[in-house]
Structures are given as C-alpha cells and as structure tokens.
Design an enzyme around this catalytic site. Structure first.
Site, mmCIF file in Angstrom:
data_model
loop_
_atom_site.group_PDB
_atom_site.id
_atom_site.type_symbol
_atom_site.label_atom_id
_atom_site.label_comp_id
_atom_site.label_asym_id
_atom_site.label_seq_id
_atom_site.Cartn_x
_atom_site.Cartn_y
_atom_site.Cartn_z
ATOM 1 N N TYR A 144 -71.486 -37.583 -74.612
ATOM 2 C CA TYR A 144 -70.691 -38.614 -74.330
ATOM 3 C C TYR A 144 -70.063 -38.279 -72.808
ATOM 4 O O TYR A 144 -69.486 -37.477 -72.690
ATOM 5 C CB TYR A 144 -69.581 -38.793 -75.193
ATOM 6 C CG TYR A 144 -68.520 -40.145 -74.786
ATOM 7 C CD1 TYR A 144 -69.075 -41.306 -74.779
ATOM 8 C CD2 TYR A 144 -67.318 -39.739 -74.508
ATOM 9 C CE1 TYR A 144 -68.291 -42.615 -74.582
ATOM 10 C CE2 TYR A 144 -66.372 -40.873 -74.066
ATOM 11 C CZ TYR A 144 -67.025 -42.277 -74.334
ATOM 12 O OH TYR A 144 -66.113 -43.039 -74.044
ATOM 13 N N ASP A 239 -70.363 -31.864 -67.232
ATOM 14 C CA ASP A 239 -69.261 -32.838 -67.692
ATOM 15 C C ASP A 239 -68.274 -31.562 -68.249
ATOM 16 O O ASP A 239 -68.941 -31.412 -69.482
ATOM 17 C CB ASP A 239 -69.634 -33.893 -68.419
ATOM 18 C CG ASP A 239 -68.639 -34.616 -69.085
ATOM 19 O OD1 ASP A 239 -67.332 -34.065 -69.214
ATOM 20 O OD2 ASP A 239 -68.824 -35.652 -69.744
ATOM 21 N N LYS A 267 -58.414 -34.959 -68.814
ATOM 22 C CA LYS A 267 -57.201 -34.642 -69.363
ATOM 23 C C LYS A 267 -56.450 -33.051 -69.599
ATOM 24 O O LYS A 267 -55.172 -33.326 -69.312
ATOM 25 C CB LYS A 267 -57.120 -35.311 -70.854
ATOM 26 C CG LYS A 267 -58.274 -34.716 -71.731
ATOM 27 C CD LYS A 267 -58.734 -35.916 -72.770
ATOM 28 C CE LYS A 267 -60.127 -35.453 -73.325
ATOM 29 N NZ LYS A 267 -60.967 -36.654 -73.922
HETATM 30 N N1 HOZ Z 1 -64.491 -38.025 -78.052
HETATM 31 C C1 HOZ Z 1 -63.577 -38.594 -77.303
HETATM 32 C C2 HOZ Z 1 -62.955 -37.892 -75.953
HETATM 33 N N2 HOZ Z 1 -64.036 -37.108 -75.279
HETATM 34 C C3 HOZ Z 1 -62.548 -39.014 -78.189
HETATM 35 C C4 HOZ Z 1 -61.428 -39.609 -77.345
HETATM 36 C C5 HOZ Z 1 -61.439 -41.066 -77.533
HETATM 37 O O1 HOZ Z 1 -62.408 -41.734 -77.404
HETATM 38 O O2 HOZ Z 1 -60.371 -41.782 -77.813
#
Ligand code: HOZ
Length: 427
Positions: A144, A239, A267
């Site tokens: 993702y 990433d 983040k």
């Molecule tokens: N897997 C997502 C962050 N890498 C979760 C966070 C989200 O979509 O709220």
C-alpha cells in the site's frame, strides 16, 4: 467491557462522516462491531471515552516508537506552539530536520517535506516520471502506497481489509500505467520488467511489506530489484513510511544495505504529527520546483509543529541501544505469542522485522499477498475482540502490522502473553 459512549459517538459520526471514520481501517468493518473512540493515550496505553484502558500495539499505525505522549516530544511541541502554528514561509527547523534525515538516510541527499506518506509517494513518482520520461509504475500486490489513483491496484491496508477489488473513480487511463507483481517473486518481476522496460518509470516497493500484515523480503528480493532496475534505467523507490526509523535508524535500506534511487517517509518523522518526506540523489531532486520544473507544493509542508516534533523524535531515536531494546522486547512478545498459540493448538504463522510484527491465522508460510489472504480472518476477528475485551489493542484487521514501543514494559508483555494464551485456548 462498557462501550456505550463509543457506540453513541459512532452513530453520530456515521451521520456526518462517511462510514463514521476518517480512514477506513479504523471502522472495525472486517472484525465486526464498532470502533472505540479514543480520549487519550500515554506510554503503552490507549484510553477510550468509556474509561477503558488498553495496551496498544497499533501505535497510530507505527509512528509512536517512543509510546504515546513522550515527554521530550510533548515539551518540544508545546514550546513551538507558543511561537505560532504555521507561517507559510521557511524556517530553520525545516533545514535541521532535512539535514537529520539526509544524514540518517544517505540515499536522500536532498529532501522535500510534505504532509503525509501518500503525498510523498505521489510526488516521488512524479519526479521518477519526469526523470525517465516514462509513465509506467510497477508495484507489488498487497503493498500500500497511499491512495493516489494509480496506486490502488491490488493495494493492501484498507483496500485489502475491506476486500475491495480496486477503487471506482480511478480513470482507466491512469490505472493502465500500473503493473503489479507478487511480492518476493523475482521471476515474475524480471519477466514484467523485461517486457515493459521502455515504459517503466519506477518500481515502488515496501522493503518490508507492512500493509498485508508483515511480509519480510526474501534475501534475494531487494538486491534483485536493485540490479534489474539499474540495468533498465528504471528508478527504484522505497516506500519507507512504515519502516523508516522503525526497523533501523537508517530505515530498511540500512538494514538490508540496498540504496534505492528515491525514498518516501511518513508519520514517524513527525513524531506522529502529519508529515511526509521524499528524497533522493541531488540530481533527481533538483527537478523539483522551484529548483526545476516538476511542480509540487503545500502551505502546511514543513509545518513548524510537525517539524519540531520530528526533530525531537529523531534525537530520541539516536539514543544508543534503543533499537536493540526494541528488538529484544519484540522478540519476547513474538516468541511468547508463538508458544502460546502452539500450546493452545492454534496454527499461527509469525513474521517479524525488528519491532514490526505479523501473526497470520494460517498454517502455510506467508510470503506474498496470495498467501497472506489464506489467513482465517474470522478467527483473527475473534482473537481481536477477545484480546480487546481483556485490555489488549491489536489492529482491527488481519492485514495490518503490530508495533512495539520503548514504553512497553516487560510487565505489559507478560500481561499480553497471559491474555493471549487464554484467548487462543478459547478460539
Ligand atoms: N496501513 C495503514 C497505514 N500504513 C493504516 C492507516 C490507515 O489507513 O488509517
């Protein structure tokens, strides 16, 4: 467990917010029930609006490496807030954070700060496309990279959690530029790259996949990606939104000793505040406006609060021994969970890189998205709810990672393992 206030808030939220949440995985859709609304967090603990406390292994999906509300970060943010929250003009703080990132991650000779991982990745891909004068992107199934149009193909995270094919609203013309290959499948990548070399701007990969659960790379996978992309003049983008400063101070690229062309961070470099960054060799980054013609901008980019939090966070992460401590505790937790599952006769496949952990309810090894999807998600849902009911907060999805922080104490781990054993036995 009493959750009346959360339930009421969720009902109210659904009237004004689609699905009642601002990011889909939070909604508990794949595990059932309703999300808990959080009031505050401190150290390893989350507290909801009904007064329940939980040992938290989600940690805001990774960034809270020092636990929640760590004193040095809170002090720094509080001090910075008194000087104003946004200027829309450059600050010394941005220079400092960019320098710290460039020192930690040598492949990022120049760094542009943005507001999220999604934004970082969209921008890095724009640079790659401009540089190579090609449009194609190769990504891996179950990885993702945020919610940009052309990256939702066979995406992990919420897309996997909700079992969505891809997303409507993505123009076919955009989607056709994205190729996908199974993670860890070198032969498939090689075939795709050789067939489409002249069209591909970049290969983008999570060096440790963290959005289909945790799937570590096979030994040869990343080196082969590096060799193949170099051979065909395709940029390799890591990433590292999850792995950067999480699995090693220099990210997964330092752990595996692979130098990508571009890197995206998220983040973590904002200490949990909304930040992202992308960077690469000076020659590549000099294409970004105003140095070059590739346009990318943002009023809140390099926001003084977020950058201050990031500087404080990275300073703390320089503490000698911090990654060893995280690794040791994560090993205790993962080994303990494995033993508890085994003793209870529950098949569980575990994966772990540093303090980033996966546990799949399946018998077969998990090496890619197809094998991750073999997991018994209903069993995961039961595990999740029973752990939650006993005060342990794992991700509300089989396809997300568990994280550990320096604030998790040996006592937290003992409590989690005892709870897990009881829960496994009851599954
Ligand atoms: N897997 C997502 C962050 N890498 C979760 C966070 C989200 O979509 O709220």
């Amino acid at each position: 467990m009493k959750t009346t206030t959360s339930k009421k808030l969720f009902a109210a939220a659904q009237r004004v917010i689609p699905g009642g949440v601002n990011s889909p995985v939070r909604a508990f859709r794949s595990v059932g029930g309703h999300p808990l609304f959080i009031k505050r967090a401190k150290g390893s603990r989350l507290y909801d609006v009904d007064g329940n406390g939980f040992i938290d292994y989600v940690l805001s999906w990774g960034p809270m490496i020092l636990g929640h509300a760590p004193a040095p970060i809170i002090r720094a943010i509080t001090r910075a807030a008194a000087h104003g929250t946004s200027y829309g003009a450059p600050t010394e703080l941005e220079v400092r954070l960019a320098q710290m990132i460039a020192e930690a991650v040598p492949s990022m000779q120049q760094v542009r700060l943005v507001n999220s991982g999604t934004e970082a990745i969209m921008s890095a891909i724009r640079v790659a496309r401009a540089h190579t004068k090609r449009d194609g992107v190769l990504k891996f199934e179950g990885c993702y990279h945020g919610h940009a149009d052309y990256l939702l193909a066979k995406a992990g995270s919420g897309v996997a959690t909700l079992g969505l094919p891809d997303s409507p609203g993505v123009p076919r013309d955009f989607a056709r530029h994205t190729l996908t290959a199974p993670y860890n499948d070198i032969a498939a990548v090689q075939k795709l790259i050789e067939a489409h070399a002249g069209e591909l701007a970049c290969v983008i990969v999570e060096p440790v996949a963290g959005n289909m659960g945790v799937v570590p790379p096979h030994d040869e996978f990343l080196p082969m990606l590096r060799t193949l992309t170099r051979k065909h003049g395709i940029l390799l983008i890591f990433d590292e939104v999850i792995t950067g400063f999480r699995v090693h101070y220099g990210g997964a690229q330092a752990l595996y000793r692979i130098m990508p062309d571009m890197t995206c961070l998220g983040k973590i470099i904002g200490g949990g505040l909304p930040v992202g960054a992308y960077g690469g060799a000076r020659e590549l980054m000099q294409q970004v406006a105003p140095a070059g013609p590739v346009y990318q901008a943002g009023t809140l980019s390099g926001n003084p609060l977020a950058v201050t939090a990031g500087i404080a966070m990275l300073k703390e992460l320089q503490t000698p021994g911090i990654y060893r401590k995280l690794e040791e505790r994560a090993r205790v937790l993962a080994d303990g969970l494995g033993e508890a599952a085994k003793k209870a006769g529950v098949p569980l496949i575990q994966t772990r890189v540093g303090s980033m952990m996966g546990a799949f309810f399946t018998k077969e090894p998990v090496v890619d998205y197809a094998t991750a999807k073999q997991s018994d998600t209903q069993r995961y849902a039961k595990f999740f709810h029973r752990m939650l009911g006993k005060g342990v907060y794992f991700a509300p999805s089989q396809f997300e990672a568990a994280f550990l922080s320096t604030a998790h104490t040996p006592r937290d781990l003992t409590q989690t393992l005892a709870t897990a054993y009881t829960v496994f036995r009851a599954l």
